[in-house]
Design a protein around this motif. Structure first.
Motif, PDB file in Angstrom:
ATOM      1  N   UNK A  67      -1.592   0.204  -9.528  1.00  0.00           N
ATOM      2  CA  UNK A  67      -2.191  -1.130  -9.634  1.00  0.00           C
ATOM      3  C   UNK A  67      -3.661  -1.087  -9.230  1.00  0.00           C
ATOM      4  N   UNK A  96      -3.831 -10.167   1.665  1.00  0.00           N
ATOM      5  CA  UNK A  96      -4.509  -9.388   0.625  1.00  0.00           C
ATOM      6  C   UNK A  96      -4.988 -10.290  -0.511  1.00  0.00           C
ATOM      7  N   UNK A  97      -4.256 -11.350  -0.786  1.00  0.00           N
ATOM      8  CA  UNK A  97      -4.666 -12.283  -1.842  1.00  0.00           C
ATOM      9  C   UNK A  97      -5.946 -12.999  -1.446  1.00  0.00           C
ATOM     10  N   UNK A 109       0.880  -6.715  -2.786  1.00  0.00           N
ATOM     11  CA  UNK A 109      -0.388  -6.832  -2.067  1.00  0.00           C
ATOM     12  C   UNK A 109      -1.480  -6.025  -2.773  1.00  0.00           C
ATOM     13  N   UNK A 122      -4.703 -16.617  -7.566  1.00  0.00           N
ATOM     14  CA  UNK A 122      -4.322 -15.915  -6.332  1.00  0.00           C
ATOM     15  C   UNK A 122      -4.074 -16.902  -5.198  1.00  0.00           C
ATOM     16  N   UNK A 142       1.548 -10.191   4.476  1.00  0.00           N
ATOM     17  CA  UNK A 142       0.590  -9.162   4.053  1.00  0.00           C
ATOM     18  C   UNK A 142       0.080  -9.475   2.650  1.00  0.00           C
ATOM     19  N   UNK A 143       0.968  -9.908   1.767  1.00  0.00           N
ATOM     20  CA  UNK A 143       0.569 -10.279   0.401  1.00  0.00           C
ATOM     21  C   UNK A 143      -0.432 -11.419   0.450  1.00  0.00           C
ATOM     22  N   UNK A 153      -1.531  -5.194  -5.899  1.00  0.00           N
ATOM     23  CA  UNK A 153      -1.805  -5.812  -7.201  1.00  0.00           C
ATOM     24  C   UNK A 153      -2.809  -6.950  -7.037  1.00  0.00           C
ATOM     25  N   UNK A 154      -2.701  -7.709  -5.933  1.00  0.00           N
ATOM     26  CA  UNK A 154      -3.644  -8.796  -5.682  1.00  0.00           C
ATOM     27  C   UNK A 154      -5.054  -8.245  -5.495  1.00  0.00           C
ATOM     28  N   UNK A 155      -5.167  -7.150  -4.767  1.00  0.00           N
ATOM     29  CA  UNK A 155      -6.480  -6.507  -4.584  1.00  0.00           C
ATOM     30  C   UNK A 155      -6.961  -5.928  -5.913  1.00  0.00           C
ATOM     31  N   UNK A 211       3.204 -13.801  -6.530  1.00  0.00           N
ATOM     32  CA  UNK A 211       3.841 -12.795  -5.674  1.00  0.00           C
ATOM     33  C   UNK A 211       4.561 -13.423  -4.480  1.00  0.00           C
ATOM     34  N   UNK A 250      -8.624 -10.524  -2.016  1.00  0.00           N
ATOM     35  CA  UNK A 250      -8.770 -10.346  -3.463  1.00  0.00           C
ATOM     36  C   UNK A 250      -9.517 -11.507  -4.103  1.00  0.00           C
TER      37      UNK A 250
END
Lengths: 83, 83, 83, 83, 83, 83, 83, 83, 83, 83, 83, 83, 83, 83
Positions: free
Chosen positions: E13, C11-12, D10, C76, C7-8, D12-14, C82, C15
């Motif tokens: 965030x 989202x990166x 996640x 990112x 998921x991270x 924080x990346x957004x 992360x 982002x």
């Protein structure tokens, strides 16, 4: 049942559409250039060659970001590395 | 079943589309430059070389942010570090 | 099954695409600078060196925020803390 | 299973991507300054030093909000106090 | 399992990223000021001191709202009263 | 488990970020004032005191709505009556 | 468990943030007034009193809608009739 | 458990915030009026009374839509007929 | 338990807030009229009566759409035919 | 339990609010007309009758789309054919 | 229980509201025409008939798209072919 | 039951619609060019040929991004590689 | 129970509303044409016939995209091929 | 029960509506051309033929992107390859 590969394909179709929106920029910009070029030719018809060359040179540079969008959309459609 | 790696791929396709929207900026800007350049050449055709050089120099700098977007989109597509 | 780390990553990717949208600003601004520079050169071709230097100096400063966006997108993608 | 700490990462990346959008402002503003500076130099080449100094001074101030965005994005990425 | 404290952290965030968007305003405004200042110096180089002082005074006031956004983002990150 | 009090805190963090967006207005407005002030000083350097006073007086009034946003954000963060 | 009263409080926090966005209007407007006022003083320094009075009178009226937003935000925070 | 009456209250808080956004209009408009008024006074200081009267008359009319928004917000908060 | 009648009431509260956003239009328009009126009076103070009458007549017409929004909001609040 | 007829009513309330947003257009347009009319009267006070007639005639036409929105909102509220 | 026919009715109510938003365009355009017409009459009062005729002719054409929106909204409300 | 291939088709239909939005840019730009061209012809009717050629040349370049959008939409519809 | 055919009908009603939003463009454009036409007639009343013809010819072309939207909306409503 | 083929049809109806939004661009652009054309004819009525021809030529090019949108909408409605 929706498989992951199909979700990627669906998102790629939407992403290709999104990438084409970048075409708004060159469209407005090159149209401005065309208008200014026509105006300049109207003032100095004898310099038409130079004006047109300069206008097209600048418009060609502005075209690039539109082409980048097309490239990314084409890659998403035909050379999609995720599939 | 959708796996995590497929979700990443789907999001990357959308992210690549988003990154290309940045092309609106250089498109409008460079078009403005092309129009102003054509106008300037129309006023002083004998200075066409200097005007074109200045215009292209400035447009080349404006191109950069569009290229940044292309780079990020390409990395997301072909050198995606998350896959 | 989607894990948190995936998921991270997803989202990166989004982002990174969002961060590139900042490129609209420098694109419009530097294009304006290029147009004004070309116009100024057209009026005073003998001052081309000075005009181009000033224009590039200003455009270089405007470039920074576009580069910031690229840096954040690159972090990112390649140095994501992360993951 | 998605843990809370991963949701924070996640988001924080957004958030870092969102913070970079602020770069649109300085990009447009500093480009305007560069264009006006080049125009002014074109009119009075002998005052180039003063014009450039004033332009860079003003652009440096405008840069600050773009840097604030970079700082917040960097903190979210590397010194995230929530993790 | 996502706990409430983690949801607060995730939203903080995002909130910090949102607060930085305010930077668009001062960025455009101060850039306008820089451009107008450079133009004014180009017309009256002998008044550079006064022009620069006025420009910086006004830009300093415009900076405030960008700083407010930074303050709120910093509080959300480092002195978050909700955690 | 997410409790109601934690949802309020999360929404307050987002609300504080939203309130700071109001800073776009004063940022653009005060920057316009700074630019016009610098221009006016450039035309009549001997009236710098009066011009600066008027500009700052007007900018101070424009500052208020930015400060209102800061106040509401601060109350949401530190004197939140809902918690 | 989230109770209704807590949902109202969370929505009120968001609503207070939304109400502050109205500050964009007066911020731009009053800044325009400040710039025009400074310009006018620069042209006729001997009329500074009258110009400033007129500018402040008009800016005071423009302030009202920003204050309305603050009032509604304050009521939502401290005199919330729904709790 | 969230009851219907509490949902109405939560939506009313958001609706009150939405109604205040209308304040952007009068804020920009009245600020424009203030700037034009100050400019006019600067040109003809002896007509200050007439100019100010006309400006305030027009601004008072523009105020109305901001007040309508305040009225609706107040009704939603204190005289909510739905509760 | 949320009943249908309560959902209608909640949506009506949001709808009333939406209807007030129409006030942005008359606010900007009437402010423009006020500024142009003040400018005209400054040029020909002896025609103040005629200018003011014309300005108010036009502003009164512009007011109508703001009042329409108020009427619809009021009907939604106090004479809601759906409850 | 929410019945279908109640969902229609709730959507009609939102639709009525949406329809009123059209009022932004006539509000800006008619205000522009009022400002231009006041300016024209200030230049030629003896033609006030003709100017006002022309302005009101044009504004009356512009009013129509605002009234269309009001009509549709009223129909949705009082003569809703779906209930 | 929500039946399909009721969902269609609810969506038609929203669609009718959406269609009215098109009224923003003619409202701004016709108001611009009214302002330009009043200005033209102020310059040449003896040509009022011709100016007004031309203005109304053009505004009548601009009215059409607003009427199209009204027609579609009316069809959705009273001659809905889907019910 | 919705299969993955049908989700791809549905998303492609939406993506094709999105890609056409790019047409806003060339539409505005080419219209600007047409207006400037007509204006230039009106000033120098004897240069109509040159002006028209320059205008069409520039507009043809601006057309490209609109055509790119059409191409991507057509590929999504008729040569969709994902199906 | 909602059947697929009813979902198509509901989406068609929304799609018809969306298609009418295109009317914003011709509305603004034709209004601009009307204003410019009235201005031109005011300057050269003896050329009213030619000006009006040119204006209407251009406005008729601009009308087309509004009519396209109406056609698509009408097809969606009365000749919907999906039902 | 909603089948996949019905979801495709519903999304195609929405996509057709989206594609028509592109009509905003040509509408504004061609209206600008019409206004400039009328203005040019007003200045040089004897060149009406040339001006009108140039204007229509340019507007015809601008029409294309609107027609592209219509084509895609028509294909989605009547020659939908996905059904």
């Amino acid at each position: 049942m929706i498989t992951g590969i199909e979700l990627i394909k669906a998102c790629s179709a939407i992403g290709a559409g999104l990438a084409m929106i970048a075409g708004i920029g060159p469209g407005i910009g090159q149209g401005y250039a065309a208008g200014k070029g026509a105006e300049a030719v109207g003032r100095q018809p004898e310099a038409q060659g130079d004006i047109t060359r300069t206008m097209l040179l600048g418009a060609a540079v502005a075209e690039t970001t539109g082409i980048y969008g097309l490239i990314v959309a084409m890659i998403l459609l035909f050379a999609n590395p995720f599939i």
